[in-house]
Motif scaffolding. Structure first.
Motif, PDB file in Angstrom:
ATOM      1  N   VAL A 125       0.859  -1.185   0.000  1.00  0.00           N
ATOM      2  CA  VAL A 125       0.000   0.000   0.000  1.00  0.00           C
ATOM      3  C   VAL A 125       0.896   1.236   0.000  1.00  0.00           C
ATOM      4  N   THR A 126       0.540   2.263  -0.764  1.00  0.00           N
ATOM      5  CA  THR A 126       1.296   3.522  -0.724  1.00  0.00           C
ATOM      6  C   THR A 126       0.442   4.566  -0.019  1.00  0.00           C
ATOM      7  N   LEU A 127       1.001   5.187   1.025  1.00  0.00           N
ATOM      8  CA  LEU A 127       0.257   6.226   1.745  1.00  0.00           C
ATOM      9  C   LEU A 127       0.678   7.591   1.217  1.00  0.00           C
ATOM     10  N   THR A 128      -0.304   8.421   0.852  1.00  0.00           N
ATOM     11  CA  THR A 128       0.029   9.734   0.277  1.00  0.00           C
ATOM     12  C   THR A 128      -0.109  10.851   1.306  1.00  0.00           C
ATOM     13  N   SER A 129      -0.998  10.663   2.302  1.00  0.00           N
ATOM     14  CA  SER A 129      -1.206  11.762   3.263  1.00  0.00           C
ATOM     15  C   SER A 129      -0.079  11.799   4.293  1.00  0.00           C
ATOM     16  N   SER A 130       0.194  13.023   4.801  1.00  0.00           N
ATOM     17  CA  SER A 130       1.166  13.141   5.898  1.00  0.00           C
ATOM     18  C   SER A 130       0.501  12.624   7.175  1.00  0.00           C
ATOM     19  N   PHE A 131       1.309  12.423   8.217  1.00  0.00           N
ATOM     20  CA  PHE A 131       0.752  11.889   9.465  1.00  0.00           C
ATOM     21  C   PHE A 131      -0.257  12.869  10.081  1.00  0.00           C
ATOM     22  N   GLY A 132       0.047  14.176   9.981  1.00  0.00           N
ATOM     23  CA  GLY A 132      -0.874  15.196  10.531  1.00  0.00           C
ATOM     24  C   GLY A 132      -2.220  15.158   9.823  1.00  0.00           C
ATOM     25  N   GLU A 133      -2.188  15.052   8.484  1.00  0.00           N
ATOM     26  CA  GLU A 133      -3.442  14.992   7.713  1.00  0.00           C
ATOM     27  C   GLU A 133      -4.226  13.726   8.072  1.00  0.00           C
ATOM     28  N   TYR A 134      -3.471  12.642   8.242  1.00  0.00           N
ATOM     29  CA  TYR A 134      -4.078  11.345   8.609  1.00  0.00           C
ATOM     30  C   TYR A 134      -4.836  11.483   9.939  1.00  0.00           C
ATOM     31  N   LEU A 135      -4.178  12.098  10.936  1.00  0.00           N
ATOM     32  CA  LEU A 135      -4.849  12.267  12.240  1.00  0.00           C
ATOM     33  C   LEU A 135      -6.037  13.224  12.134  1.00  0.00           C
ATOM     34  N   ASP A 136      -5.884  14.317  11.356  1.00  0.00           N
ATOM     35  CA  ASP A 136      -6.999  15.265  11.176  1.00  0.00           C
ATOM     36  C   ASP A 136      -8.230  14.539  10.634  1.00  0.00           C
ATOM     37  N   SER A 137      -7.987  13.659   9.646  1.00  0.00           N
ATOM     38  CA  SER A 137      -9.121  12.978   8.993  1.00  0.00           C
ATOM     39  C   SER A 137      -9.838  12.023   9.949  1.00  0.00           C
ATOM     40  N   ILE A 138      -9.197  11.725  11.076  1.00  0.00           N
ATOM     41  CA  ILE A 138      -9.810  10.791  12.033  1.00  0.00           C
ATOM     42  C   ILE A 138     -10.393  11.536  13.243  1.00  0.00           C
ATOM     43  N   TYR A 139      -9.547  12.373  13.878  1.00  0.00           N
ATOM     44  CA  TYR A 139      -9.935  12.963  15.162  1.00  0.00           C
ATOM     45  C   TYR A 139     -10.766  14.238  15.054  1.00  0.00           C
ATOM     46  N   GLU A 140     -10.527  15.051  13.991  1.00  0.00           N
ATOM     47  CA  GLU A 140     -11.085  16.410  14.012  1.00  0.00           C
ATOM     48  C   GLU A 140     -12.541  16.454  13.553  1.00  0.00           C
ATOM     49  N   LYS A 141     -13.099  17.671  13.519  1.00  0.00           N
ATOM     50  CA  LYS A 141     -14.506  17.861  13.175  1.00  0.00           C
ATOM     51  C   LYS A 141     -14.803  17.260  11.795  1.00  0.00           C
ATOM     52  N   ASP A 142     -15.932  16.583  11.713  1.00  0.00           N
ATOM     53  CA  ASP A 142     -16.318  15.879  10.472  1.00  0.00           C
ATOM     54  C   ASP A 142     -15.366  14.746  10.112  1.00  0.00           C
ATOM     55  N   GLY A 143     -14.524  14.352  11.055  1.00  0.00           N
ATOM     56  CA  GLY A 143     -13.586  13.256  10.787  1.00  0.00           C
ATOM     57  C   GLY A 143     -14.272  11.896  10.938  1.00  0.00           C
ATOM     58  N   ALA A 144     -13.469  10.842  10.689  1.00  0.00           N
ATOM     59  CA  ALA A 144     -14.013   9.480  10.689  1.00  0.00           C
ATOM     60  C   ALA A 144     -14.589   9.085  12.048  1.00  0.00           C
ATOM     61  N   MET A 145     -14.001   9.592  13.141  1.00  0.00           N
ATOM     62  CA  MET A 145     -14.507   9.228  14.478  1.00  0.00           C
ATOM     63  C   MET A 145     -15.950   9.689  14.654  1.00  0.00           C
ATOM     64  N   GLU A 146     -16.214  10.916  14.228  1.00  0.00           N
ATOM     65  CA  GLU A 146     -17.569  11.467  14.362  1.00  0.00           C
ATOM     66  C   GLU A 146     -18.584  10.617  13.606  1.00  0.00           C
ATOM     67  N   HIS A 147     -18.163  10.115  12.448  1.00  0.00           N
ATOM     68  CA  HIS A 147     -19.094   9.355  11.604  1.00  0.00           C
ATOM     69  C   HIS A 147     -19.334   7.937  12.109  1.00  0.00           C
ATOM     70  N   HIS A 148     -18.316   7.360  12.744  1.00  0.00           N
ATOM     71  CA  HIS A 148     -18.414   5.923  13.068  1.00  0.00           C
ATOM     72  C   HIS A 148     -18.621   5.622  14.550  1.00  0.00           C
ATOM     73  N   MET A 149     -18.550   6.634  15.425  1.00  0.00           N
ATOM     74  CA  MET A 149     -18.734   6.362  16.854  1.00  0.00           C
ATOM     75  C   MET A 149     -19.951   7.100  17.366  1.00  0.00           C
ATOM     76  N   LYS A 150     -20.822   6.377  18.045  1.00  0.00           N
ATOM     77  CA  LYS A 150     -22.008   7.016  18.628  1.00  0.00           C
ATOM     78  C   LYS A 150     -21.526   7.960  19.741  1.00  0.00           C
ATOM     79  N   ARG A 151     -22.179   9.083  19.860  1.00  0.00           N
ATOM     80  CA  ARG A 151     -21.883  10.055  20.934  1.00  0.00           C
ATOM     81  C   ARG A 151     -20.377  10.314  21.060  1.00  0.00           C
ATOM     82  N   TYR A 152     -19.711  10.556  19.946  1.00  0.00           N
ATOM     83  CA  TYR A 152     -18.262  10.794  19.991  1.00  0.00           C
ATOM     84  C   TYR A 152     -17.966  12.148  20.632  1.00  0.00           C
ATOM     85  N   GLU A 153     -17.102  12.138  21.642  1.00  0.00           N
ATOM     86  CA  GLU A 153     -16.617  13.402  22.210  1.00  0.00           C
ATOM     87  C   GLU A 153     -15.113  13.401  22.005  1.00  0.00           C
ATOM     88  N   LYS A 154     -14.600  14.458  21.412  1.00  0.00           N
ATOM     89  CA  LYS A 154     -13.161  14.506  21.158  1.00  0.00           C
ATOM     90  C   LYS A 154     -12.409  14.540  22.499  1.00  0.00           C
TER      91      LYS A 154
END
Length: 928
Positions: free
Chosen positions: A230-259
């Motif tokens: 697999v080739t990863l194109t995103s930087s580590f910071g972008e990767y974490l943003d896409s998971i933890y931050e607003k509208d990120g994957a955590m918000e979509h996949h976890m019920k009652r997600y609180e950062k």
């Protein structure tokens, strides 16, 4: 016969022999796999119903006041069973009661063929989480309207049986043949059902790609997927943003997600350490979500750098949690594929070859072994891993399993026809191809101290539950010998004339008969067995005779005695050394005979087997030399444990290094790029210096981070410490135990039970339990105690959560890793601060060593260990943002002693009340 009649009874107690009587009967009839009839009646027992039975079933004396007696209904009940199987969930109980009542009125006992659904479920659903009716109903999604009422239970049992019949009709031919062979040893009459299935399959051409059949054994066909790059194109910071931050994957996949701020910080800290090739100590307090926080950077790094990363945990519970909860969630959170493998020690995997030999042999089994074999036969059709931890084996089944684990196979031989089916080899191949390998501290240390030959090579690792690494490393660098294990090994070898291993080898290979003198073997074997008995009995007596500080009680109630090889002066000790020398001499002679036998053998597998036995005997020799003959007192601590009330040779011998830190530094930290050590409890008073020193971590390559809990402890917890408890001085604890028991009862009234009480000594736990048992007159509270109530830690926890008003008393293993979230736990009581006894063998040896180096053993060893354990205990109470509770500490040293603030300043800031017991109870009552 195709008529099955299911019965369930409610009774006034557990034993028909003690004049207990039936109060309700529920019967369900099954014909052609359909429920066709039902019958139920209350019965007058001619005695009053005990309160706890009323609580369990809801049946009162009033309910049975006008009910018929058993004698009135006997004929109706017996008639229902004509020409049918009798089925019950635990046949001995229901049939036992039925027949006792029939005999009492002079009628013939029932002699129907029986099927016990407990037994049949154990065989056909071996991976079920438990075999009680309620647990099975939930597991197999059968609705259970009215537990502990006869007709409802009978209906559930009937539906369960129909599912079992269905499952049975999916078994392949080979499995059915083996089950037929075991059938006569089982409680259930399964001959007809199994024969029907066998006949149905006789002319059936299998098109089943799911199963493989080899040498008479059917097992699941597991195909290993190839790794994709697999080739990863995103930087580590972008990767974490896409998971933890607003509208990120955590918000979509976890019920009652609180950062959680701390979670992202931990991910960054982990990744930075990987990049700078540093080690890290990260304390992540409860609620941080540390598993996810270290998994996200580990997976990114492993995939990007194409280098696997090891994740090591202490408990199998956390391993399961990572695999079953965290990894599936991460697969949803990240946009690229990754591979995860679990790798355990060889003893965890079944050997198909050894098992095939066992089920194909003609030896007679006892009940437990027959049941174990039946469970394993069905499990092999389902398991992908061959990991025995997926099953709950019966207790004697564990001993049988030891004979067929991959650990007994010796060196792997790729030329063997079984090699490609080996579960252990598959687990290794899977690990070779994985990005992340999950393992345990035990295998991590075994690998580390055996030149890294067990785990695939790696440069980066995460060690979770890292506060256990020192103790695990010491155990694995040290050694343990015990009578039972040595005895078992010798019994397996056997002598000529017993039909055991040695005789079988010669019987199967008649050409080598002359390579070993049978008389010489039998003489030596008898001498070795006699010497083993004698040696361990003498050690037992020696420990009993010793007085003073070296002899202490362990937390499981064994007597421990620390010794130094060169300091033991008594004549009896010289006798022990002479006996150990003789034992070594006999073992060497046995090895010599086995070596000569091995040289004559041509079959590679049998040769391997002989070599494996030689290795085990050699390990006994090495152990005896290390424990009794070598003068290594400066580097190793040695001690003996005996079961005070056990057999006169129930003896365990141990040796561990006094200081493992330099060994860990050289073998682990200096040779790996980056090791992240994390736990909820690594600091004392916010300092990492204790753990850093114990593990041998050098400052120049180390970063440390403490991540606070997101919970609001000041609003969620109250700590209460009584100022009027009697002192608990050594040997005089009776008054203290009485005060503890009284406080438990008062608090239980306020919190409606839901209490976990943590002890540091099993002896104190036991005494408190019996005091409470006398005091709890009413049926209000359910008392569950480790070591007294039967069952594993997980089972006790489950029972605790099942009953509303329960009090759980636990020692050592309950101080950590027990998660009881929500309302199930409202009060945690810590009876004594968790100091190890000052004369515990390992602590004593370490403190002597530290004094020599001018260090203070109390402040630099005893206190930090106790604080970390205290923090573990404290962490049991609050597991989510909604939990509330009281921590009641009976030990006033936490306030009065000069070191008390080390405890209070190492936990989150919470309101602490130090007052009389009566005032504290009022405060507790107000707070709830």
């Amino acid at each position: 016969m195709d008529r099955y009649v299911v019965i369930d009874l409610e009774t006034t107690g557990n034993s028909a022999a003690n004049e207990d009587k039936i109060i309700e009967v529920g019967i369900v009839v099954i014909e052609n796999d359909q429920i066709t009839d039902e019958f139920s009646t209350m019965l007058h027992p001619n005695k009053s119903i005990p309160p706890f039975i009323t609580k369990l079933t809801g049946i009162t004396d009033k309910d049975v006041e006008h009910a018929p007696t058993f004698e009135d209904m006997a004929d109706t009940i017996v008639e229902l069973f004509e020409n049918s199987y009798l089925i019950a969930h635990n046949v001995p109980f229901d049939l036992g009661f039925l027949n006792a009542e029939l005999s009492a009125i002079g009628k013939k006992r029932l002699t129907n063929p029986v099927i016990d659904t407990v037994e049949l479920t154990r065989i056909l659903y071996p991976q079920a989480p438990g075999f009680k009716l309620g647990i099975l109903a939930e597991y197999l999604t059968i609705t259970h309207e009215n537990p502990h009422r006869a007709l409802s239970d009978a209906f559930v049992t009937a539906k369960l049986f129909i599912k079992l019949k269905e499952k049975l009709s999916s078994l392949p031919y080979e499995t059915v043949l083996h089950l037929l062979k075991l059938e006569k040893m089982l409680k259930s009459d399964l001959y007809q059902l199994l024969t029907e299935r066998k006949d149905a399959l006789a002319f059936h051409v299998p098109t089943d790609e799911e199963h493989i059949t080899f040498k008479g054994l059917a097992f699941r066909n597991n195909v290993l997927e190839k790794r994709k790059s697999v080739t990863l194109t995103s930087s580590f910071g972008e990767y974490l943003d896409s998971i933890y931050e607003k509208d990120g994957a955590m918000e979509h996949h976890m019920k009652r997600y609180e950062k959680r701020e701390g979670q992202r910080i931990m991910s960054e800290e982990t990744y930075d350490s990987f990049q700078s090739k540093k080690h890290a100590l990260i304390e992540a307090e409860t609620g941080t979500g540390k598993s996810l926080a270290y998994l996200l950077p580990s997976i990114y790094e492993a995939v990007k750098s194409e280098q696997r990363i090891i994740i090591s945990t202490y408990t199998t519970q956390l391993q399961s949690q990572l695999l079953e909860e965290e990894i599936p969630l991460i697969r949803k959170l990240v946009s690229f594929p990754f591979k995860v493998a679990l790798l355990k020690g060889k003893q965890h995997y079944i050997s198909l070859e050894k098992f095939a030999n066992e089920v194909n042999s003609d030896q007679q089994d006892n009940y437990d072994v027959a049941l174990t074999k039946a469970m394993l036969l069905v499990w092999l059709l389902e398991t992908e891993t061959g990991d025995i931890d997926e099953l709950h084996l019966p207790s004697h089944g564990q001993l049988f399993y030891k004979r067929i684990s991959a650990d007994t196979e010796g060196q792997a031989d790729p030329a063997s026809p079984w090699y490609k089916y080996s579960y252990y080899q598959k687990a290794r191949r899977k690990a070779q191809q994985a990005d992340i390998i999950i393992t345990n501290h035990a295998l991590l240390c075994t690998d580390m101290f055996n030149e890294y030959q067990f785990l695939p090579s790696y440069e980066k690792a995460i060690v979770d539950e890292a506060h256990h690494l020192e103790e695990t490393a010491s155990k694995h660098y040290g050694l343990k010998l015990d009578y039972v294990n040595m005895q078992q090994v010798l019994n397996q070898l056997g002598s000529f004339g017993e039909g055991k291993w040695i005789e079988k080898i010669i019987f199967d290979n008649p050409s080598v008969e002359d390579s070993i003198s049978k008389e010489r073997w039998n003489d030596l074997y008898a001498l070795t067995k006699y010497e083993l008995d004698d040696l361990f009995r003498t050690i037992f007596q020696y420990v009993i005779k010793q007085h003073g500080s070296q002899k202490v009680l362990s937390d499981v109630g064994r007597i421990q005695y620390r010794y130094e090889t060169r300091k033991e002066q008594e004549n009896n000790w010289l006798t022990i050394r002479e006996m150990a020398t003789r034992m070594i001499y006999y073992l060497r002679d046995l090895i010599h005979l086995l070596t000569m036998l091995g040289q004559e053998l041509t079959d590679k597998e049998i040769k391997e087997d002989v070599h494996h036995k030689i290795e085990i005997l050699q390990s006994f020799i090495d152990g005896l030399e290390q424990l009794f003959l070598l003068d290594n007192d400066a580097t190793d601590v040695k001690w003996i444990e005996i079961e005070a009330y056990g057999a006169k040779n129930a003896v365990y011998l141990y040796s561990e290094p006094v200081n493992i830190s330099s060994i860990l530094a050289e073998s682990f930290f200096d040779v790996k790029d980056s090791v992240i050590l994390t736990s909820a409890t690594l600091t004392m008073k916010n300092s990492f210096s204790f753990i850093q020193k114990r593990l041998g971590l050098r400052s120049e390559r180390l970063s440390t981070k403490k991540i606070p809990s997101p919970f609001s402890y000041k609003d969620q917890v109250r700590v209460m410490i009584p100022d009027d408890f009697p002192e608990a001085t050594y040997g005089k604890t009776d008054d203290f135990i009485t005060a503890t028991a009284e406080a438990i009862l008062s608090l239980a009234e306020i919190t409606n039970g839901r209490m976990l009480v943590l002890f540091t000594s099993y002896d104190m736990l036991r005494k408190t339990y019996y005091l409470l048992k006398e005091a709890i007159e009413s049926e209000n509270f359910v008392l569950i105690a480790q070591g007294i109530s039967s069952g594993s830690r997980a089972r006790l926890k489950k029972n605790f959560q099942t009953f509303d008003q329960s009090i759980l008393l636990g020692t050592s293993s309950f101080w950590e890793g027990v998660d009881i979230p929500g309302d199930d736990l409202s009060c945690l009581m810590i009876v004594r601060l968790p100091f190890q006894p000052p004369n515990h063998p390992v602590y004593e040896a370490k403190s002597i060593e530290m004094k020599k180096n001018g260090e203070n053993a109390f402040y630099e060893l005893a206190l930090p260990n106790a604080v970390i354990r205290f923090k573990q205990g404290f962490g049991r109470l609050i597991r989510s943002t909604n939990d509330r509770g009281i921590v009641f500490v009976c030990d006033a040293r936490i306030i009065k002693s000069r070191y008390g603030n080390y405890f209070t300043e190492s936990i989150p800031a919470v309101p602490i009340a130090y007052d009389s017991t009566a005032n504290l109870m009022e405060k507790a009552s107000d707070w709830f």
